[in-house]
Design an enzyme around this catalytic site. Structure first.
Site, PDB file in Angstrom:
ATOM      1  N   ASP A  68      16.121 -54.706  67.696  1.00 51.49           N
ATOM      2  CA  ASP A  68      17.001 -54.609  68.861  1.00 51.49           C
ATOM      3  C   ASP A  68      18.052 -53.536  68.666  1.00 51.49           C
ATOM      4  O   ASP A  68      18.343 -53.116  67.534  1.00 51.49           O
ATOM      5  CB  ASP A  68      17.664 -55.954  69.152  1.00 51.49           C
ATOM      6  CG  ASP A  68      18.621 -56.399  68.052  1.00 51.49           C
ATOM      7  OD1 ASP A  68      18.239 -56.292  66.872  1.00 51.49           O
ATOM      8  OD2 ASP A  68      19.734 -56.863  68.371  1.00 51.49           O
ATOM      9  N   GLU A 108      19.456 -58.924  65.932  1.00 53.53           N
ATOM     10  CA  GLU A 108      20.446 -58.741  64.856  1.00 53.53           C
ATOM     11  C   GLU A 108      21.790 -58.314  65.413  1.00 53.53           C
ATOM     12  O   GLU A 108      22.838 -58.741  64.933  1.00 53.53           O
ATOM     13  CB  GLU A 108      19.936 -57.705  63.851  1.00 53.53           C
ATOM     14  CG  GLU A 108      20.769 -57.583  62.587  1.00 53.53           C
ATOM     15  CD  GLU A 108      21.908 -56.557  62.659  1.00 53.53           C
ATOM     16  OE1 GLU A 108      22.703 -56.483  61.718  1.00 53.53           O
ATOM     17  OE2 GLU A 108      21.986 -55.816  63.679  1.00 53.53           O
TER      18      GLU A 108
END
Length: 414
Positions: A83, A178
């Site tokens: 991400d 994350e």
């Protein structure tokens, strides 16, 4: 050793897939579009010949590079996240390549006069003569952490193409979310089955980190009392004025913009309010566990003192621990850090060992039983329009991965 065009093309392929995560969505992963890159990575892992490839129901990708030696050595792992930060848009990334950079200003966007200048970003000057990948000034780049993803896959591909390079069993994992603090929440340490691992999620070339902040959030809710302002004397309690008193009671110099190194801070990152109710959102950070606890007590004491003065509970504080300094879990196995330092020196990289002024999946994973220091991925200026990465730094990070697995095979025969 590593083909420059090949690693560049792979990186650009990944960053042009939007994977921005969403801190306000409790779903896991927090955005459906993270699956788009995850499926691409699964296909790429199949193409290079990885084994035991699995994309689970939570968008974690795990895969195995089998050992090519007869004796048994520790299984180690490499981890990166797919991400990108919600701090700045990752949609429609248009990367630009600056070849043979000469230390000049880089025009990211002529129309909007957006310039990446070494006058402000001095680190640029250490990459003269190299190829730098930048944004077009309208998005972030996504080197955090698609550079790490690129490096891990490229290293695995290189090892598969060069069976003469001896290594034990290697496990890799790409995690979602994350950037919104959930990257390790559903990580299956037992299934990963490695003795230790490394996150490829650091910044400039040479970074090697095994310390990070202890972290907590603090929600300060302040309740006032609204009365017609013409008749308010002795009756009105303005929650915004109390909020100002609360903020002023905290140490003025202990904020992110005035601290560095091992210095902790209180960071007010959001506030909403009116006369009746004001909410202050803080994050609390410190590397030292004792000072971290003291910071949480300071927040609580300010609220208590104000409530005592007012004679009722106007201020409530909700503190939640987020993650802890992984140093406690790494120091007992410092050989896993020393090994990386040796590899860096072997290939001409000056190790930059320093504390992380933030968090990492490696912190949570270390407390889950998987010691996990952090290695540079090569990017700079994460989470914004001025993000960039030198291609040569990605190549060096890939070489570090290859060097680590070889050195583990050589030094850790068991």
């Amino acid at each position: 050793m590593i083909d420059k065009k090949h690693i560049t093309d792979r990186f650009i392929k990944y960053i042009t897939i939007d994977t921005e995560s969403d801190p306000d969505n409790p779903a896991f992963p927090s955005t459906e579009k993270q699956w788009n890159l995850a499926r691409v990575l699964v296909e790429d892992l199949k193409k290079i010949g990885m084994q035991e490839i699995e994309l689970d129901e939570n968008c974690y990708i795990m895969a195995t590079l089998p050992s090519n030696i007869t004796h048994r050595v520790p299984t180690i792992g490499f981890i990166s996240h797919i991400d990108t930060s919600p701090d700045f848009t990752g949609k429609n990334v248009r990367p630009q390549l600056v070849e043979n950079y000469q230390g000049n200003d880089i025009i990211l966007n002529q129309e909007k006069n957006i310039i990446l200048s070494p006058d402000y970003f001095e680190d640029l000057l250490q990459y003269k003569g190299q190829t730098i990948i930048t944004t077009d000034g309208t998005t972030l780049l996504g080197a955090d952490d698609k550079a790490g993803v690129t490096e891990i896959i490229t290293a695995m591909e290189y090892l598969l193409k060069h069976p003469e390079l001896k290594h034990g069993k290697i496990r890799i994992c790409f995690t979602p979310d994350e950037e919104v603090g959930k990257g390790a929440h559903k990580f299956d340490v037992n299934k990963f089955d490695a003795e230790w691992a490394y996150t490829m999620d650091g910044s400039q070339i040479g970074e090697l980190e095994y310390e990070n902040f202890n972290a907590a959030s603090a929600k300060v809710t302040i309740v006032g009392k609204i009365v017609h302002p013409g008749y308010a004397k002795g009756k009105m309690i303005n929650s915004m004025h109390l909020a100002n008193e609360f903020m002023s009671a905290l140490p003025a110099a202990e904020v992110p913009e005035k601290t560095s190194g091992y210095e902790g801070f209180f960071h007010l990152h959001d506030m909403t309010g009116n006369v009746e109710k004001t909410i202050l959102e803080y994050i609390i950070r410190d590397h030292d566990a004792h000072l971290f606890d003291e910071r949480k007590k300071i927040i609580q004491k300010i609220a208590q003192d104000c409530n005592t003065r007012l004679g009722h509970e106007a201020i409530t504080v909700e503190i939640k621990d987020q993650y802890f300094n992984m140093k406690e879990k790494i120091v007992p196995v410092m050989h896993i850090v020393d090994l990386v330092e040796e590899v860096m020196k072997d290939i001409g990289i000056v190790p930059l060992i320093k504390p992380i002024r933030g968090g990492t999946d490696g912190s949570q994973l270390s407390y889950m039983g998987l010691p996990c220091p952090n290695i540079f991925a090569g990017g700079h200026n994460f989470h914004g329009r001025f993000e960039y990465v030198p291609v040569e730094s990605m190549i060096k990070a890939t070489e570090v991965i290859v060097g680590i697995v070889q050195k583990v095979a050589k030094k850790n025969t068991i």
